[in-house]
Design a protein around this motif. Sequence first.
Motif, PDB file in Angstrom:
ATOM      1  N   ALA B 380      -9.948  23.229  29.119  1.00  0.00           N
ATOM      2  CA  ALA B 380      -9.943  24.587  29.675  1.00  0.00           C
ATOM      3  C   ALA B 380      -9.069  25.487  28.808  1.00  0.00           C
ATOM      4  CB  ALA B 380      -9.437  24.565  31.108  1.00  0.00           C
ATOM      5  N   PHE B 381      -7.901  24.980  28.389  1.00  0.00           N
ATOM      6  CA  PHE B 381      -6.996  25.786  27.566  1.00  0.00           C
ATOM      7  C   PHE B 381      -7.605  26.009  26.174  1.00  0.00           C
ATOM      8  CE2 PHE B 381      -3.640  23.401  30.196  1.00  0.00           C
ATOM      9  CZ  PHE B 381      -3.862  24.244  31.271  1.00  0.00           C
ATOM     10  N   PHE B 382      -8.187  24.953  25.655  1.00  0.00           N
ATOM     11  CA  PHE B 382      -8.901  25.027  24.379  1.00  0.00           C
ATOM     12  C   PHE B 382      -9.939  26.151  24.459  1.00  0.00           C
ATOM     13  CE2 PHE B 382     -12.192  22.579  21.663  1.00  0.00           C
ATOM     14  CZ  PHE B 382     -11.632  23.006  20.474  1.00  0.00           C
ATOM     15  N   GLY B 383     -10.668  26.164  25.563  1.00  0.00           N
ATOM     16  CA  GLY B 383     -11.727  27.151  25.762  1.00  0.00           C
ATOM     17  C   GLY B 383     -11.186  28.566  25.873  1.00  0.00           C
ATOM     18  N   VAL B 384     -10.072  28.729  26.584  1.00  0.00           N
ATOM     19  CA  VAL B 384      -9.504  30.077  26.725  1.00  0.00           C
ATOM     20  C   VAL B 384      -9.212  30.645  25.334  1.00  0.00           C
ATOM     21  CG1 VAL B 384      -7.530  31.398  27.546  1.00  0.00           C
ATOM     22  CG2 VAL B 384      -8.585  29.705  29.031  1.00  0.00           C
ATOM     23  N   GLY B 385      -8.625  29.824  24.475  1.00  0.00           N
ATOM     24  CA  GLY B 385      -8.328  30.269  23.115  1.00  0.00           C
ATOM     25  C   GLY B 385      -9.596  30.653  22.364  1.00  0.00           C
ATOM     26  N   ALA B 386     -10.616  29.806  22.483  1.00  0.00           N
ATOM     27  CA  ALA B 386     -11.859  30.068  21.758  1.00  0.00           C
ATOM     28  C   ALA B 386     -12.519  31.345  22.270  1.00  0.00           C
ATOM     29  CB  ALA B 386     -12.808  28.884  21.914  1.00  0.00           C
ATOM     30  N   TYR B 387     -12.545  31.506  23.580  1.00  0.00           N
ATOM     31  CA  TYR B 387     -13.177  32.700  24.132  1.00  0.00           C
ATOM     32  C   TYR B 387     -12.379  33.953  23.802  1.00  0.00           C
ATOM     33  CZ  TYR B 387     -17.136  30.667  26.509  1.00  0.00           C
ATOM     34  OH  TYR B 387     -18.341  30.071  26.752  1.00  0.00           O
ATOM     35  N   ALA B 388     -11.031  33.820  23.732  1.00  0.00           N
ATOM     36  CA  ALA B 388     -10.225  34.990  23.387  1.00  0.00           C
ATOM     37  C   ALA B 388     -10.667  35.510  22.014  1.00  0.00           C
ATOM     38  CB  ALA B 388      -8.748  34.625  23.374  1.00  0.00           C
ATOM     39  N   VAL B 389     -10.843  34.606  21.062  1.00  0.00           N
ATOM     40  CA  VAL B 389     -11.307  35.025  19.738  1.00  0.00           C
ATOM     41  C   VAL B 389     -12.734  35.565  19.825  1.00  0.00           C
ATOM     42  CG1 VAL B 389     -12.001  34.165  17.485  1.00  0.00           C
ATOM     43  CG2 VAL B 389      -9.759  33.577  18.411  1.00  0.00           C
ATOM     44  N   GLY B 390     -13.568  34.860  20.579  1.00  0.00           N
ATOM     45  CA  GLY B 390     -14.964  35.280  20.700  1.00  0.00           C
ATOM     46  C   GLY B 390     -15.087  36.680  21.266  1.00  0.00           C
ATOM     47  N   VAL B 391     -14.276  36.966  22.283  1.00  0.00           N
ATOM     48  CA  VAL B 391     -14.400  38.247  22.964  1.00  0.00           C
ATOM     49  C   VAL B 391     -13.809  39.376  22.123  1.00  0.00           C
ATOM     50  CG1 VAL B 391     -13.555  39.562  24.954  1.00  0.00           C
ATOM     51  CG2 VAL B 391     -14.503  37.265  25.270  1.00  0.00           C
TER      52      VAL B 391
END
Lengths: 373, 625
Positions: B380-391
């Motif tokens: 979940a934390f990994f994903g938050v980081g990835a989505y932050a960049v994505g967004v």
Amino acid sequence: MTFRRATAGIALVLGLATTGVPAQAADPIKIGFFAPLTGNLANFGERFRESVQLFEEQVNAAGGIEGRKIEVIYEDDRNSPKEAASIAQKFANTPGLVFAVGSFSTTASLAAAPILTEAKIPQVSPSSSHPDFPKFSPYQFRQNTRQDKLAPLHAELVVDKLKGKKIAIPFFQDDWGQTTANLTKAAIEQRGGEVVLIEPIAPNARDFRPLVSKIKALNPDVIFLPVHYQEASAFVQQLRQAGVTTPIGSPDPLSNPKFLELAGKDAEGILLYTSFFADDPRVKAYVDAYKAKYNRLPDQYSALAYDSIAVGVNAIRTVLQSGKPLTGENVRDAIASAPAYEGLTGTTKYDDEREVNKKSTFIIIKNGAYVLY
Amino acid sequence: MELFLSQILNGLAIGQVYALIALGFSLVFGVANIINFAQGALFMLGAFIAYSAIAWFGLPLVPAAAVSVVIVAILGLLLERIALRPLIGAPYVAPFLSTLAISTIIDQSAEIVWSPESQPFPASISSTTFFIGNAYITVTDLVIFGFGAAATVALTLFVSFTWTGRALRATAQDASAAAQLGIRTDVMRQIAFGLAGALGALSGILVALYFQSVFPQMGIPFGLKGFAAALLGGLASIPGAVVGGLLLGIGETLASAYVGDSYRDAIAFTLLLLMLLVRPNGLLGGGRLDALGGAGAAAGAMPTTSLLASSSSQQSALRAYYLPPWGFLAVGAAFALVPLVVSSTYVLQALIYGFIFALLSASTSLVSGSVGILSIGQAAFFGVGAYAVGVFARPYGLPADATLAIAIGLTALVAVVAAIPLLKLTGHTAALGTLAIGQIGFLVFLNWVSVTRGPMGILNIPHPVLELLGGLRFATTEQKYWLVLGFAAVALVIAERYVSSPIGRVWRAIREDRLAALAAGLPVRRYILLAFAVSGALAGLAGGLFAYVQQVVSPESFTVETSILVLTMAVLGGLGNLTGAALAGFALAILPEFLRGFAEWRMIVYGLLLLVALRVRPQGLLGAR
């Protein structure tokens, strides 16, 4: 043999086998294939692999392309973008690989896309349905028709054929389901229908009773079901069990022999369309060969994969015959400019956006079989 | 109102299914104090063996079910014998990983034996449905309910009134005391696993009858629900498992009915977390759990059993090998030379993933190892980081310095907020709490369509540009290799500095004995939150880099499987040992590439290698710290 392949893989990882010698004329032509062969979506990837393998054998048995055999490299991406990207790198570092087929889902296909594009390897996905997939670069193609071209057909199916005014749309929660549901909703509303429910179904969900009760209370005239067959079969069973007899319309993924087997009598009367109809005499040779080899009927996904590799191999043949060097770039141009190809799932003729527009046939489930509507 | 009642009935119908699965978990957890991740696999096998007995050998339903229950019970015994017995005395987490490895092997073998397809279950009880207005209940529901109730009662009677049952309970309460009184605790463990296997098979068959189909991937979704139900009711409590299952069923059915089917699981897991805030022991979990070291917090009664308790006693004997902080820079510098020698982008790409997972594994090791809260939700934390960049990367046109800073900061914040419900939990309860967090994260990525674009994913993430380095652009694989390597090395240096500092010492003190740490005047909660913040920052950075490398972000990358994989890496490296975690993360991330030649046997080989590694080095490759 497994061991040898493993050591070959290790050698490749170590970068020992990467500086290849220039391809000899007699060398096999390498084609990359990647799809989920294990994990959640393996049932679809397995269909792809079976067809591609069948095609590979048929081409090589017939003497190959212009005397050169083809060699397909099969890779499993587990529907993981990370693995798809690694596979794409592997293909990019395989000398003489000029064409790739894959993957099943858009995300895996798109994770490979930047790498394949940079390596100038054209990619044909049998089933990636994201509207933007071929827009990524001139190297992305697909075999399925884009969803916005299918939406009017869905509206026709639901509003005209099934006479629906109030429509419920439970959809599968992936890029395909979401696009299909939203575009179909718009198309239905354009024709004067009303969508009373539009809700996603989670992948691998099996309990649909809350949804069924909700649908029962809303009492729609038609249910439109853009859902893959495993979840769809559980859904229709639970729907009928609850005494809901509302007619069901669906897009092509339910034209699958496995769906009939799983849903049994509850599949009766579902109206759908397909671009691949196994009883069509034009595809008999393929259906027979597939059945003889794998002891089961092909489905639409197998057919799409067969057409995907066929399109690529045709392009390779064109390049070889023209005397141009066999490079990914030339193969790409040959795919893009190829004349209309009559495949198992209809005509492939890529337009400027690298999209196809295949004709679909309406079929209905009667007595446990698909029959023309 | 009628709709509401019919939804309650629907909830009870699915709830009893969950209750049955939860029973198997509770039993093993109670007796062996092990979270048995293979329970989902046994459940799936039960369904498939019954399927084969009917479809291939033509047996009627009841004998087929009996055959399946017996076979899976024996498999349960074997599981204990092969995968867990050799690990007695090893750190707590080793058996947990062992069950994971076994479940990977079983799941993949099932795909090979039965093909990945769903199969229609060839027997059914009855298709009769009773209607009460618009609500309905089927004969199958009633039969499952009957079986579930009978199994619960039989189990309760067995545990309460037979000598074997008493011995089981005694082993559950205090294995060493029970052993001193002459109870063969190893036999008791085996009995518990055998029973859990039988229960798993039974619930698998009933689920197959309920849904009229079986599929090889069914273990994970149903297994997760079983965990949640067991946790809700109170781990190790038999009536608790039943109550938890029914409540979970009703709760998620109502969520599906009134919020939306896609929010069903998200709401179920959120409720679970909220409940843990109020009642960390679960609804019916009593003091018994405290005796197992399951619940309580620094503020309450807390026994001194930590995740690494048994390893700390061995610590003098087993050396831990680790790099000093600057060592990561040295290793990084050595790796920086690789692209000069190796031109294959395939190799470089594999190494890039190795670095990203080294980072992620280190972030997991920080909370799981140093602080002792086993994290099964790191994805979940990994994903938050990835989505932050994505967004932020494409629409706002921000350079990589800014997006990565956002990724790090945001993920640290999310990790701290997520840790708040976990503060009161310890041991396995905390681990299952993080599992819930991981699931909630995945479901948010999937359902928050307006931000994450849901299943469509975020596409075409631009190549990273570092403004601080004068607008340096990283476009090719080599350039990205250096970018990822640089960030990973620096981040690991900082993390290692934390772990070797007095802060790290406090973290380890909390892990070893939370009560003692509190008594020594340490602000335990603040230190735990700090650990989550640092871990979140690392995971966020890993996610951000992943997004840049991948150029596509979609929910599939952040499933529970990723969390489990990352935890495996952290444990295998040696919990609390960042060097080990980074090494194991690096190795396990590139290992699948080496195993490609094994084709569909790949995951089986992977599982076997894990088992062997655990057998040889139960305290981790480089030793726990």
